[in-house]
Design an enzyme around this catalytic site. Sequence first.
Site, PDB file in Angstrom:
ATOM      1  N   ALA A 278      20.771 -46.382 -75.778  1.00  0.00           N
ATOM      2  CA  ALA A 278      19.899 -46.522 -75.060  1.00  0.00           C
ATOM      3  C   ALA A 278      19.438 -45.506 -73.521  1.00  0.00           C
ATOM      4  O   ALA A 278      20.427 -44.410 -73.565  1.00  0.00           O
ATOM      5  CB  ALA A 278      19.612 -47.589 -74.239  1.00  0.00           C
TER       6      ALA A 278
ATOM      7  N   HIS B  16      23.718 -47.696 -64.188  1.00  0.00           N
ATOM      8  CA  HIS B  16      23.573 -46.336 -63.658  1.00  0.00           C
ATOM      9  C   HIS B  16      22.993 -47.004 -62.992  1.00  0.00           C
ATOM     10  O   HIS B  16      22.485 -45.566 -62.225  1.00  0.00           O
ATOM     11  CB  HIS B  16      22.843 -45.584 -65.124  1.00  0.00           C
ATOM     12  CG  HIS B  16      23.739 -45.292 -66.203  1.00  0.00           C
ATOM     13  ND1 HIS B  16      25.149 -44.404 -65.737  1.00  0.00           N
ATOM     14  CD2 HIS B  16      23.541 -45.142 -67.621  1.00  0.00           C
ATOM     15  CE1 HIS B  16      25.506 -44.138 -67.477  1.00  0.00           C
ATOM     16  NE2 HIS B  16      24.948 -44.824 -67.794  1.00  0.00           N
TER      17      HIS B  16
ATOM     18  N   HIS C  81      25.007 -51.669 -68.961  1.00  0.00           N
ATOM     19  CA  HIS C  81      25.016 -50.549 -68.934  1.00  0.00           C
ATOM     20  C   HIS C  81      23.840 -49.599 -68.387  1.00  0.00           C
ATOM     21  O   HIS C  81      24.731 -48.930 -67.208  1.00  0.00           O
ATOM     22  CB  HIS C  81      25.915 -49.798 -70.550  1.00  0.00           C
ATOM     23  CG  HIS C  81      26.139 -48.095 -69.859  1.00  0.00           C
ATOM     24  ND1 HIS C  81      27.515 -47.854 -70.196  1.00  0.00           N
ATOM     25  CD2 HIS C  81      24.910 -47.085 -70.273  1.00  0.00           C
ATOM     26  CE1 HIS C  81      27.616 -46.270 -70.158  1.00  0.00           C
ATOM     27  NE2 HIS C  81      26.193 -45.956 -70.272  1.00  0.00           N
ATOM     28  N   GLU C  82      22.795 -49.673 -69.055  1.00  0.00           N
ATOM     29  CA  GLU C  82      22.211 -48.909 -68.421  1.00  0.00           C
ATOM     30  C   GLU C  82      21.459 -48.677 -67.604  1.00  0.00           C
ATOM     31  O   GLU C  82      21.113 -48.890 -66.084  1.00  0.00           O
ATOM     32  CB  GLU C  82      20.160 -48.506 -69.330  1.00  0.00           C
ATOM     33  CG  GLU C  82      21.154 -48.426 -71.017  1.00  0.00           C
ATOM     34  CD  GLU C  82      21.474 -47.644 -71.199  1.00  0.00           C
ATOM     35  OE1 GLU C  82      21.465 -46.390 -69.957  1.00  0.00           O
ATOM     36  OE2 GLU C  82      22.748 -47.298 -71.984  1.00  0.00           O
TER      37      GLU C  82
HETATM   38  N1  TRP Z   1      22.921 -41.699 -70.700  1.00  0.00           N
HETATM   39  C1  TRP Z   1      22.752 -41.954 -72.031  1.00  0.00           C
HETATM   40  C2  TRP Z   1      23.589 -43.631 -71.484  1.00  0.00           C
HETATM   41  O1  TRP Z   1      23.338 -44.480 -71.569  1.00  0.00           O
HETATM   42  C3  TRP Z   1      22.871 -41.191 -73.232  1.00  0.00           C
HETATM   43  C4  TRP Z   1      22.093 -41.132 -74.086  1.00  0.00           C
HETATM   44  C5  TRP Z   1      20.444 -41.698 -73.991  1.00  0.00           C
HETATM   45  C6  TRP Z   1      21.814 -39.642 -74.819  1.00  0.00           C
HETATM   46  N2  TRP Z   1      19.769 -41.089 -75.006  1.00  0.00           N
HETATM   47  C7  TRP Z   1      20.170 -40.162 -75.749  1.00  0.00           C
HETATM   48  C8  TRP Z   1      22.620 -38.899 -74.759  1.00  0.00           C
HETATM   49  C9  TRP Z   1      20.065 -38.350 -75.724  1.00  0.00           C
HETATM   50  C10 TRP Z   1      22.136 -37.669 -75.664  1.00  0.00           C
HETATM   51  C11 TRP Z   1      20.845 -37.608 -76.374  1.00  0.00           C
HETATM   52  O2  TRP Z   1      24.534 -43.306 -72.590  1.00  0.00           O
HETATM   53 ZN    ZN Z   2      25.574 -44.137 -70.217  1.00  0.00          ZN
END
Ligand code: TRP
Ligand code: ZN
Length: 879
Positions: free
Chosen positions: A268, A307, A303-304
Amino acid sequence: MRGENEETIFLKDYAETPYVVEQVELDVRIAPDTSTIRAFLTLTPRAATAPGTPLVLDGEELTLRSIAIDGLPLALTAYETTATGLVVHQPPNKRFVLETEVAVEPEKNLRLMGFYRSSGTWCTQCEPEGFRRITYYYDRPDVLAPFKVRMTADRKLAPVLLSNGNLVEQGTVGNDQHYAVWEDPFPKPAYLFAMVAGDLGSIHDEFTTASGRKVALGIYCTHGKESECLYAMDSLKRSMAWDERRFGREYDLDIFNIVAVSDFNFGAMENKGLNIFNDKLVFAKPETATDADYINIESVIAHEYFHNWTGDRITCRDWFQLCLKEGLTVYRDQEFSMDERSRPVNRIEDVRQLRQTQFPEDGGPLAHPPRPDRYKEINNFYTATIYEKGAEVVRMLATLLGEAGFRRGMDLYFERHDGEATTIEAFIKVFEDSSGQNLQHFQQWYLQAGTPELDVRDSYDPASQTYTLELTQTNPPTPGQPEKQPLVLPIKFGLIGPNGSPMSWASVAGAEVRDEMIVLDRASATVTFTGIPNKPVPSLLRGFSAPVTLTTNATEADQLFLARHDSDPFNRWQALQDVAMKLMVGAFRGTAWTDAQVGALAEALEETLNSKELDAAYKALAMSPPNEQSVARTIEHDVDPDRVHAVRGELITALVARLAPTLEKIYLTNDSRLAYSPDFQQTGRRSMKNTALSLLVQGGASGADKLAREQYERALNMTDRLSALSISVHSWTADAQALLGDFRTMYTADPLVLDKWLALNAGAPDDGVVDRVRAILAAPDFPQNNPNRLRALMATFGMNNPTQFARADGAGFRFLAEFVGDVDKRNPQVAARVLTAFRVWRSYEPGRRAEAEKALKALHDAGSLSRNTADILERTLAG
Ligand code: TRP
Ligand code: ZN
């Protein structure tokens, strides 16, 4: 040795952009085949920027249709487009607006980075470098700007138009088109941009923040799936409340939306105010989702959401700092799930995952520090080290500072760095400033790769009533880091007296000891306790207080004693694992266990299973012996996976011979026909029941196969049905093939259930698996471009089928390598990820090692690999 070249990007080369982006306005026309993006970027040179410094923006697979500055089209000689972007040779010396129009083809975008189309829905994925596939831009996390986005599309094809922030305007255009304008007031880096257009169903709810603001919550999905989004919505509301309680963090916009899409490279994505999810982490109903699926949904939704503060409000200066947001946010989601479910059970599961995913990475050719100092392809650094080890480092910080001290540091972090793109150093500094402690040595955890080995030997002197622990840490070399420093290890511990109760001491010397924690910050130390009347048994590394491998001089009797008496539930579980591991590794090396040894282990297990104070979920973990991969890891060199498989099977058979009546009783008393709930209690009971069944079948108990088949047939939920099926398949019982066939026809229409079937096929230990999986993959209707399907089949085969992937004849290695070469042409991220299955190749016995190397070299020689896959391949062969 590490093959650095002009493609390598170094942390030490970090420099700010010469131009600041003050504002981004996008006008996006979405249509089948070709969509267009007009971008208006307000740019200002920095004070230090020399007049005439070229403006160099990132761009990939874009067709530039027009370009202007302050409304005036640029002459052909004033700019240049390249394979990697756009150069404006001599931009104005003061604030100006760069206006570009580009065309893109989302339907052809199989990499799923940038703007693409997933089952009819247009959507974006920008982290880490996808925005450059949408428009020309400074596609790096330290360039923050407010975004305003106008989206226009066909009303029927895309009645739903979403982007970040608040909806400020919408309306129709002519008969068929409509538009929406979204404005995000919070300056953000491009990787947090998102846009979704499609014909979607949705559910809506509301959350009132602690300060009384109402937030409208929405989850968007394929029509018909709305009721399957309710658990995700519930998880979201609990996450929002938890972040207020635990970290004082409130949500900051009036809208929070989630969209579930079917084609997604990762789990996600935390785009500001518009999280986009792999649909397997949103959809759940008891008939098709397992308890594990519910648990994952809850933790990834959290988690999301978390963030929003650790990632969005405070982001990363550059991608070397990835673990600043990911490690910290994993720590936060782990804490959330612990508070919602069970601290000991979740801790054991998190450590199991760390050992299964991160330890092999850290001990192999792909090892890297949580804060790397170089990379060739940033997509290859979304690893277990960044996420899981990163979380362990934050956890150690919390352990060293205490809960209140950690919270004070976090408060300062939010206060000091809100709105910034920052670094690991700045993160550590807030804890130094708020606690007055020097954390410079601790910070080394971020810079050094490899799993520390901690060895502890104890001795007791009855004459002086002193007890001594000799601690030694070794930090093994890793690629590019031949020499290591000792790290700061918080080692929680307790001493247990002969009667099973905790022992205290008169004095302690030899290292820093705070309450029940030794802080080892040197290569070795001798810690002496006085006033100890009898020899205690030490309980070391309680709660797995540091991510190390621990060896001790504990006897089997000591470990069985801990399994009974340790007040630390983690170590109680660990002690049982240690005894089982010792027996298996001994047998692998030629020392068969004795009857008495298995008998003693069985007795300790039985006592645990009969305990009144332990809950079912914990007992399920206690009765699961270490898996084949962890046995192989402990053996370390010259591994023959067939023998590991056999030895483990023999131990289970020997245990079941003694425990069958107990296991049968557990099975019967926990088999419930209650209406399904994904709560901790019910989940635990199902887990205990199914673990008992699994042991009975693996151990060859009479009638167990039949019990599994019956459970499969009369199951009321997917957890019970899939468990029964998986147990049959993993032991490859007489029913396995028929049940697999039945499952395939029962759920043809549901892609997420198809994934379970694919994974079962790929993980089965029978000799036919390579041919079977090859045939599945070659079927004309196999969804060749969907990451979930591909991973269910091939990542499972590479990571969770230790005997067939590493077949002695090399057929498993060749099959996986050929798959990688093929899928790399469509989706390099999936290819590179699957290829990491080879990271353990040097640990095999010579025959398999040679076969693995041959398969890797053949992939290399076939040539024309993506940067993602070439990077993993080169490091795997070199390391
Ligand atoms: N930031 C996302 C997380 O919550 C990670 C992620 C989502 C990601 N899509 C991606 C990383 C595509 C690389 C490519 O962890
Ligand atoms: Zn993350």
